[in-house]
Design an enzyme around this catalytic site. Sequence first.
Site, PDB file in Angstrom:
ATOM      1  N   ARG A 139       0.874  -1.133   0.028  1.00 26.30           N
ATOM      2  CA  ARG A 139       0.019  -0.070   0.077  1.00 26.30           C
ATOM      3  C   ARG A 139       0.792   1.228   0.205  1.00 26.30           C
ATOM      4  NH1 ARG A 139      -2.302  -3.361   3.985  1.00 26.30           N
ATOM      5  NH2 ARG A 139      -4.369  -4.188   3.258  1.00 26.30           N
ATOM      6  N   LYS A 164      -2.221  -1.976   7.752  1.00 25.39           N
ATOM      7  CA  LYS A 164      -3.678  -1.584   7.944  1.00 25.39           C
ATOM      8  C   LYS A 164      -4.316  -2.693   9.098  1.00 25.39           C
ATOM      9  CE  LYS A 164      -7.682  -1.045   5.256  1.00 25.39           C
ATOM     10  NZ  LYS A 164      -8.396  -0.955   3.771  1.00 25.39           N
ATOM     11  N   HIS A 229      -2.287   3.105  -6.543  1.00 22.08           N
ATOM     12  CA  HIS A 229      -2.760   1.647  -5.797  1.00 22.08           C
ATOM     13  C   HIS A 229      -2.914   0.234  -6.765  1.00 22.08           C
ATOM     14  CE1 HIS A 229      -4.262  -0.399  -2.133  1.00 22.08           C
ATOM     15  NE2 HIS A 229      -5.210  -0.858  -2.767  1.00 22.08           N
ATOM     16  N   ARG A 232      -0.314  -2.375  -6.853  1.00 26.69           N
ATOM     17  CA  ARG A 232      -0.811  -3.395  -5.838  1.00 26.69           C
ATOM     18  C   ARG A 232      -1.726  -4.465  -6.547  1.00 26.69           C
ATOM     19  NH1 ARG A 232      -1.198  -4.754  -0.164  1.00 26.69           N
ATOM     20  NH2 ARG A 232      -3.490  -5.158   0.194  1.00 26.69           N
ATOM     21  N   HIS A 255      -4.715  -9.246   3.634  1.00 28.28           N
ATOM     22  CA  HIS A 255      -6.092  -9.095   3.842  1.00 28.28           C
ATOM     23  C   HIS A 255      -6.666 -10.232   4.920  1.00 28.28           C
ATOM     24  CE1 HIS A 255      -6.361  -8.046  -0.839  1.00 28.28           C
ATOM     25  NE2 HIS A 255      -6.450  -7.081  -0.254  1.00 28.28           N
ATOM     26  N   TYR A 264      -9.472 -10.744  -7.609  1.00 29.33           N
ATOM     27  CA  TYR A 264      -8.612 -10.783  -8.662  1.00 29.33           C
ATOM     28  C   TYR A 264      -8.736 -11.965  -9.409  1.00 29.33           C
ATOM     29  CZ  TYR A 264      -6.090  -7.334  -5.753  1.00 29.33           C
ATOM     30  OH  TYR A 264      -5.786  -6.363  -5.138  1.00 29.33           O
TER      31      TYR A 264
END
Length: 308
Positions: A139, A164, A229, A232, A255, A264
């Site tokens: 990120r 995050k 972004h 990524r 995640h 994805y």
Amino acid sequence: MMTLSSPTLFTTLSHELTLRNYSHKTLKAYRSCLRSFIKYFVPRHPRELSSEDIRTYLLHLIEKEKLAASTVNQVFNALRFLYVELYKMSFIIGNIPRPQKEKKLPNVLSQEEVLKIFSCVDNLKHKTLLMLIYSAGLRVGESVRLKISDIDGQRKMIHLHGAKGKKDRYTLLSDAALNALREYYKKYKPKEFLFEGQGEREHLSERSIQHVFERAVKRARIRKTISLHGLRHSFATHLLESGVDLRYIQELLGHNSSKTTEIYTHVPKAWLRHKQETTWQNCQSFRPSIANKNEINDICRIAIRNWE
């Protein structure tokens, strides 16, 4: 009467979020959301408002302000914190529906497009940082806050602290990125943060590298709507299309839920067949010491080897 200059609410909000270990970014976002909310209803105090008032405000954001569902959801979270955690008035917001999240597919770049963008960046610091974001799936905020001690050259890993969700994780350090970092370090000799800003004790700002990326995309004549972004997103897509297990990609990206990573699997792969048929001629101007086609592909090879 509630005024925007009233320090009580925002001071209490800051204290409560800090005690709950919320990030500074969340704190700023909640403050901004609640300032707009209070301004909308001035001179009425938030405690005087009803569920219908809050519904009206959220509808205003959606229909008049045309805000995205993700932004309205952030407002909803701020209001929920205000009424449930601070005012203990959960009944005010309890029956208000949360906006359904939009199911948008991420825009991704081909490897050739990534390299074209890199080749349009002349500054070694900026080029190295962009390459690190792509090759490690970082990120933007994670990348600019990296410290020298976070780089493990021997194990070819990057240690991310307090990312995050206040989570630590490891991600990949490719040969290409490691070589670029070594060249960059020799020239810039950073002291604490890997990518320093104006001062030695300050990191490069997120907006600065975002501007660099936007200019590089224009210079590379990339027609896609792509943000920083997107590097990524491209990293994750390239790994998936190279046969890396989705669970491993989830760990690399940090995640919480596999559902976030599963997006994805829906990214079109027609360009991959085209990529395999194209030549390397358009990227010959890219400096071999920073990256070449084989070095970019080692991202996928390292990922597969670690997964196996």
